[in-house]
Design an enzyme around this catalytic site. Sequence first.
Site, short mmCIF file in Angstrom:
data_model
loop_
_atom_site.label_atom_id
_atom_site.label_comp_id
_atom_site.label_asym_id
_atom_site.label_seq_id
_atom_site.Cartn_x
_atom_site.Cartn_y
_atom_site.Cartn_z
N GLU A 97 0.85 -1.18 0.00
CA GLU A 97 0.00 0.00 0.00
C GLU A 97 0.88 1.23 0.00
OE1 GLU A 97 -2.45 -0.12 3.48
OE2 GLU A 97 -0.82 0.45 4.81
N CYS A 123 -3.18 -12.50 -14.60
CA CYS A 123 -3.02 -12.04 -15.99
C CYS A 123 -4.33 -11.60 -16.64
CB CYS A 123 -2.39 -13.14 -16.84
SG CYS A 123 -0.73 -13.53 -16.32
#
Length: 338
Positions: A97, A123
């Site tokens: 983060e 993906c």
Amino acid sequence: MKFEHVSVLGVAHVEAPIRVTSAALADRLLPTLERLGIRPDLLEMVSGIVARRFWPEDVQPSDAATMAANKVIEMTGVDAKRLGALVSTSVCKDYIEPSVACLVHGNLGLSPDCMNFDLGNACLAFLDGMDVVGNMIERGQIDYGIVVDGEGSRMPIERTIERLLDENADDAQFREEFATLTLGSGAVAMVLCRSELEPEAHSFSGAVRLAATEHNRLCLGQPDRMITDTRRLLAAGLELAKRTWDKAVHELEWTLDRFDVLAIHQVSRVHTEQLVQTIGLELDQVVRIYPEYGNVGPASVPIALALAVEEGRIKKGDRVGLLGIGSGLNCAMAELVW
Ligand code: MYA
């Protein structure tokens, strides 16, 4: 899911500048390849991947994604103040983060009203990002949105080579870490818009998806290490892709000759050829970027699309199929009318 009001205004990619060949990686791995009796050209021969790109060491995923975002904003001429959502789909992240999306949002100086968040789905995430932004446009929440992705394969490949050069690395470890060597780097960004506002934009007409999470442990990735059961992943991925295509035939009335161009997730020569054969498509419909770029994760499908557009392979009115798959396994297929 069919869209009636959603279009793609433009897509742009930025190439990572350092070209690293499979032959160069094999040279570095030579002591291990010789010790394990593996032929030195295995990587290039079996995967069909000649090279992949690296970013310079100081380029973070958010830097790469910002470059692509700036390029697509300039290319499309969209007023950046009107972007109502920014979604980052990068597997690679600067930090756990804050999100890559907020770093890109800050770099671009976007409006405080522009929602921004990371969306993770291996993906497949870029196609999911298109879907989420498309839904926000379709229901009237926003008029414009941007999906960005910046991937860097340098660190996982360097760490994998270090581990495989250890004299205790055995054949089983080589096989489970092999797929990491196929990864590539790159950045891409796409602006989506309300069709009525941009008559020249390219219609995003619909998408289907399927999950097969019984296969959720066949490819496990961490920032510095990816473990893959390549054989079972190939078989399960092809089976899921075929069922997802059949769903599109049923729900979106797709036919085998519907598409002029197919931008599919780029894994290897074997995966591409077997996908085409399994579904019954034609190999010359498929944009193949894996030989020069490897597997660029979620950036693969949109980079293939951007390159095909740049090279003039996609003309106005062409139907373009976007065929994505991601570890998990999840598969999605979408249609653009250019
Ligand atoms: S996850 C990333 C996944 N990426 C990969 O798996 C890339 C690497 N894999 C490959 O290139 C193929 O799977 C290979 C197998 C070539 C490995 N380690 O006939 P074969 C040797 C070392 O059995 P194939 C992602 O992207 C073998 O000994 N060597 O090979 C998301 C033999 O050598 P030799 C290995 O089955 C999800 C040679 O290779 C390994 O044809 C993607 C040939 O052997 C190994 N692990 O290919 C989901 N394995 O000749 C899948 C074999 O010397 C998607 N070898 O004896 C599927 C659909 C794609 C798109 C879908 C879009 C919708």
